[in-house]
Design a protein around this motif. Structure first.
Motif, short mmCIF file in Angstrom:
data_model
loop_
_atom_site.label_atom_id
_atom_site.label_comp_id
_atom_site.label_asym_id
_atom_site.label_seq_id
_atom_site.Cartn_x
_atom_site.Cartn_y
_atom_site.Cartn_z
N VAL A 162 0.88 -1.16 0.00
CA VAL A 162 0.00 0.00 0.00
C VAL A 162 0.92 1.20 0.00
O VAL A 162 1.71 1.39 0.93
N TYR A 181 -9.87 4.88 2.81
CA TYR A 181 -9.15 3.75 3.39
C TYR A 181 -9.82 2.41 3.08
O TYR A 181 -9.14 1.44 2.75
N VAL A 231 -3.27 7.10 -3.10
CA VAL A 231 -3.02 5.75 -2.60
C VAL A 231 -2.96 4.81 -3.79
O VAL A 231 -3.83 4.85 -4.66
N ASN A 258 0.93 4.87 0.51
CA ASN A 258 0.20 6.02 1.04
C ASN A 258 1.08 7.24 0.77
O ASN A 258 2.11 7.42 1.40
N VAL A 309 -2.31 0.67 -4.50
CA VAL A 309 -2.18 -0.65 -3.88
C VAL A 309 -1.69 -1.63 -4.95
O VAL A 309 -2.23 -1.68 -6.05
N ALA A 350 -9.21 1.29 -0.46
CA ALA A 350 -7.80 0.93 -0.64
C ALA A 350 -7.50 -0.45 -0.07
O ALA A 350 -6.77 -1.24 -0.68
N HIS A 369 -5.50 -1.19 -6.93
CA HIS A 369 -6.32 -0.04 -6.50
C HIS A 369 -5.48 1.21 -6.67
O HIS A 369 -4.29 1.21 -6.40
N SER A 370 -6.15 2.28 -7.12
CA SER A 370 -5.47 3.56 -7.29
C SER A 370 -6.47 4.67 -7.01
O SER A 370 -7.58 4.65 -7.54
N GLN A 371 -6.06 5.61 -6.18
CA GLN A 371 -6.91 6.78 -5.89
C GLN A 371 -6.08 8.04 -5.85
O GLN A 371 -5.16 8.17 -5.04
#
Length: 166
Positions: A48, A158, A134, A50, A136, A161, A145-147
């Motif tokens: 992850v 969270y 974020v 962050n 992942v 993610a 995962h992408s934000q």
């Protein structure tokens, strides 16, 4: 290029984040003891990432605390908290807060991580720092995962993610 906001004012980034299904490029970041860390140092683990502007802001510090708390239950997963802060500031924060379940890494030497991952802010008052994001990765370095957080002053999602890791 992503368009995000800081206090409602538009800010641009150097590109777009890696998206679900993408492989990510390697990186060279500095840990709290001034050692260089690369993606290969975390081989075989889910990650992850962050990413945030500065550990010395409330929202950034909160994200590190929350991921530190949530990382305890994740199997074969490491949380990397990445910013342009000096490793000394990251180390001080981790020590003061009792942060033990995440790894703080700094992009202060080259800034290449922010550029290569498309998240360096290229306009606005925080120009040169990382935007809040974020990413992942599964153990094969594929994005699951992408934000890109649209407003820098807001926390990441969270639950979204961490969901692919449960």
């Amino acid at each position: 290029m992503a368009h995000i906001t800081l206090g409602g004012n538009q800010v641009e980034t150097s590109g777009t984040l890696p998206q679900k299904g993408d492989k990510v490029p390697n990186f060279k970041l500095t840990d709290r003891d001034m050692a260089t860390k690369t993606l290969e140092d975390f081989k075989g683990k889910r990650l992850v990432l962050n990413i945030f502007p500065s550990i010395d802001t409330d929202v950034c510090a909160t994200s590190v605390r929350k991921f530190n708390e949530k990382a305890t239950g994740l199997k074969n997963t490491e949380v990397l908290c990445i910013s342009r802060d000096l490793p000394f500031a990251q180390k001080r924060f981790a020590s003061d807060e009792g942060i033990e379940n995440v790894t703080n890494l700094s992009d202060f030497k080259t800034g290449n991580f922010g550029k290569e991952y498309g998240l360096e802010m290229i306009s606005g008052p925080l120009e040169g720092l990382h935007s809040r994001a974020v990413i992942v990765l599964d153990k094969d370095r594929t994005v699951i995962h992408s934000q890109q957080v649209p407003e820098i002053g807001e926390e990441p999602d969270y639950l979204s993610a961490l969901k692919p890791l449960l």
